[in-house]
Design a protein around this motif. Structure first.
Motif, mmCIF file in Angstrom:
data_model
loop_
_atom_site.group_PDB
_atom_site.id
_atom_site.type_symbol
_atom_site.label_atom_id
_atom_site.label_comp_id
_atom_site.label_asym_id
_atom_site.label_seq_id
_atom_site.Cartn_x
_atom_site.Cartn_y
_atom_site.Cartn_z
ATOM 1 N N ILE A 232 49.455 39.325 39.085
ATOM 2 C CA ILE A 232 50.099 39.342 40.414
ATOM 3 C C ILE A 232 49.076 39.695 41.492
ATOM 4 O O ILE A 232 49.007 39.059 42.543
ATOM 5 C CB ILE A 232 51.275 40.349 40.440
ATOM 6 C CG1 ILE A 232 52.412 39.863 39.551
ATOM 7 C CG2 ILE A 232 51.769 40.587 41.859
ATOM 8 C CD1 ILE A 232 53.529 40.872 39.363
ATOM 9 N N ASP A 233 48.256 40.703 41.206
ATOM 10 C CA ASP A 233 47.243 41.117 42.196
ATOM 11 C C ASP A 233 46.292 39.966 42.494
ATOM 12 O O ASP A 233 45.930 39.715 43.643
ATOM 13 C CB ASP A 233 46.440 42.327 41.683
ATOM 14 C CG ASP A 233 47.291 43.584 41.602
ATOM 15 O OD1 ASP A 233 48.382 43.584 42.198
ATOM 16 O OD2 ASP A 233 46.860 44.547 40.940
ATOM 17 N N ARG A 234 45.904 39.247 41.420
ATOM 18 C CA ARG A 234 44.915 38.174 41.605
ATOM 19 C C ARG A 234 45.535 36.994 42.358
ATOM 20 O O ARG A 234 44.965 36.500 43.325
ATOM 21 C CB ARG A 234 44.403 37.718 40.230
ATOM 22 C CG ARG A 234 43.082 37.004 40.327
ATOM 23 C CD ARG A 234 42.411 36.886 38.978
ATOM 24 N NE ARG A 234 42.141 38.183 38.359
ATOM 25 C CZ ARG A 234 41.881 38.357 37.078
ATOM 26 N NH1 ARG A 234 41.870 37.340 36.258
ATOM 27 N NH2 ARG A 234 41.605 39.547 36.601
ATOM 28 N N ILE A 235 46.752 36.605 41.935
ATOM 29 C CA ILE A 235 47.398 35.445 42.576
ATOM 30 C C ILE A 235 47.685 35.758 44.050
ATOM 31 O O ILE A 235 47.514 34.919 44.924
ATOM 32 C CB ILE A 235 48.716 35.087 41.837
ATOM 33 C CG1 ILE A 235 48.398 34.563 40.438
ATOM 34 C CG2 ILE A 235 49.508 34.034 42.615
ATOM 35 C CD1 ILE A 235 49.600 34.542 39.509
ATOM 36 N N GLY A 236 48.103 36.994 44.334
ATOM 37 C CA GLY A 236 48.443 37.358 45.711
ATOM 38 C C GLY A 236 47.262 37.849 46.510
ATOM 39 O O GLY A 236 47.434 38.332 47.615
ATOM 40 N N PHE A 237 46.064 37.760 45.937
ATOM 41 C CA PHE A 237 44.852 38.278 46.599
ATOM 42 C C PHE A 237 45.042 39.729 47.026
ATOM 43 O O PHE A 237 44.614 40.136 48.098
ATOM 44 C CB PHE A 237 44.463 37.403 47.812
ATOM 45 C CG PHE A 237 44.153 35.983 47.442
ATOM 46 C CD1 PHE A 237 42.944 35.657 46.831
ATOM 47 C CD2 PHE A 237 45.076 34.973 47.679
ATOM 48 C CE1 PHE A 237 42.665 34.353 46.464
ATOM 49 C CE2 PHE A 237 44.806 33.662 47.315
ATOM 50 C CZ PHE A 237 43.598 33.349 46.708
ATOM 51 N N ARG A 238 45.761 40.475 46.190
ATOM 52 C CA ARG A 238 45.969 41.899 46.521
ATOM 53 C C ARG A 238 44.741 42.681 46.095
ATOM 54 O O ARG A 238 44.287 42.557 44.962
ATOM 55 C CB ARG A 238 47.189 42.435 45.751
ATOM 56 C CG ARG A 238 48.520 41.921 46.264
ATOM 57 C CD ARG A 238 49.583 41.884 45.156
ATOM 58 N NE ARG A 238 49.643 43.086 44.353
ATOM 59 C CZ ARG A 238 50.501 44.095 44.546
ATOM 60 N NH1 ARG A 238 51.387 44.038 45.520
ATOM 61 N NH2 ARG A 238 50.503 45.152 43.764
ATOM 62 N N SER A 239 44.191 43.453 47.010
ATOM 63 C CA SER A 239 43.012 44.226 46.641
ATOM 64 C C SER A 239 43.274 45.709 46.896
ATOM 65 O O SER A 239 44.235 46.087 47.561
ATOM 66 C CB SER A 239 41.796 43.751 47.428
ATOM 67 O OG SER A 239 42.097 43.760 48.786
ATOM 68 N N GLY A 240 42.405 46.526 46.360
ATOM 69 C CA GLY A 240 42.609 47.974 46.465
ATOM 70 C C GLY A 240 42.243 48.504 47.837
ATOM 71 O O GLY A 240 41.712 47.788 48.684
#
Ligand SMILES: C[S@@+](CC[C@H](N)C(=O)[O-])C[C@H]1O[C@@H](n2cnc3c(N)ncnc32)[C@H](O)[C@@H]1O
Ligand SMILES: [Zn+2]
Length: 285
Positions: A232-240
């Motif tokens: 999910i983080d990768r697909i949504g380009f979610r970063s820390g």
């Protein structure tokens, strides 16, 4: 025994990289016209003692075990009702304490910090902490709680709003990047279907209800859901984003009034999710 009175928690932090980073940030933001500092919830003085080399610092904490390590003036006291006169320190600071307080204690502590400072507040708390992802469940009594006992999360906006009659002068995020928040449904499945919780090893976890410190029977593995989360983080380009937030605020001068139509601070572009440790994110007036 209260978790904060456990001697093994204290005295080991002063050389930790994140504490050094905090000291560096605090030294940078403390204004030139500050001589005296009160550090409320100073713990074992890992930060207090370092600041004491340059300023006249008093540390106050409700844990006598922690205060044994404080080398500056140290006072045993409760942040909700402090034995200091109005305006008796140039700057009142609090680092990593307010997130431990319930609503009533938080309001009382903030009003004490605002009362005791002559001019400045320097507040540091976790930045947008994903409280849900650090939950543990006591194997003895079933209480679900945050692994370090955090009760509240902060954004720069929420913290600044709570500093009534003070104006933000410097707003920074810094420290290690933490992973993006867990989506609530995934977290629910992890806790309630998998029965899996945050790994408590090395965190000195203690149940707030029954005092249990043995979490060996608590399940902590999250292999499949961990993969889903990463996808999910990768697909949504979610970063820390950085772990810490620090806000320096100054008492508003009489007649200055409401600043809401003209935000006195801003977050720097690329700051969230970037590696901007210690970067200045507020333009000075
Ligand atoms: C996580 S430690 C932070 C220590 C240090 N300020 C730092 O940044 O490393 C939180 C500290 O707040 C203290 N604390 C929590 N509630 C308090 C209260 N109501 N009054 C005074 N100290 C309190 C605890 O005893 C503990 O030492
Ligand atoms: Zn318990």
């Amino acid at each position: 025994m209260n978790r904060m009175e456990r001697p093994e928690i204290w005295g080991t932090l002063k050389d930790a990289p994140d504490i050094r980073e905090k000291i560096r940030v605090f030294e940078e933001v403390i204004p030139d016209d500050v001589d005296t500092i009160l550090d409320v919830g100073c713990g074992d003085g890992a930060i207090t003692n370092a600041l004491g080399r340059r300023w006249t610092v008093t540390g106050v904490d409700s844990s006598s075990a922690a205060l044994r390590h404080v080398t500056t003036e140290a006072v045993l006291g409760d942040a909700r009702s402090l034995p200091f006169a109005d305006g008796s320190f140039d700057l009142v600071m609090s680092s990593q304490m307010l997130e431990h307080l319930d609503d009533e204690s938080y309001a009382d502590a903030l009003s004490e910090l605002r009362r005791i400072t002559r001019a400045y507040l320097l507040i540091s708390v976790p930045f947008r902490e994903d409280l849900g992802s650090r939950m543990i469940r006591c194997p003895r009594c079933g209480l679900q709680q945050h692994v370090w006992g955090h009760l509240r999360g902060f954004t720069p906006e929420s913290l600044i709003r709570d500093l009534t009659d003070f104006e933000a002068r410097d707003v920074r995020t810094f420290g290690d990047l933490q992973p993006p928040a867990w989506p609530a449904p995934l977290l629910w499945v992890m806790h309630n279907i998998y029965g899996s919780w945050y790994p408590p090893e090395g965190q000195h976890a203690q149940c707030a209800r029954c005092g249990n410190t043995d979490f060996g029977a608590m399940r902590t593995s999250r292999p499949f859901l961990g993969l889903v989360k990463r996808a999910i983080d990768r697909i949504g380009f979610r970063s820390g984003y950085p772990f810490w937030l620090a806000v320096l605020a100054r008492r508003q001068l009489p007649g200055q009034g409401d600043q809401s139509d003209r935000p006195p601070w801003r977050l720097a572009r690329g700051q969230v999710g970037g590696s901007v440790a210690g970067e200045r994110v507020r333009e000075p007036r």
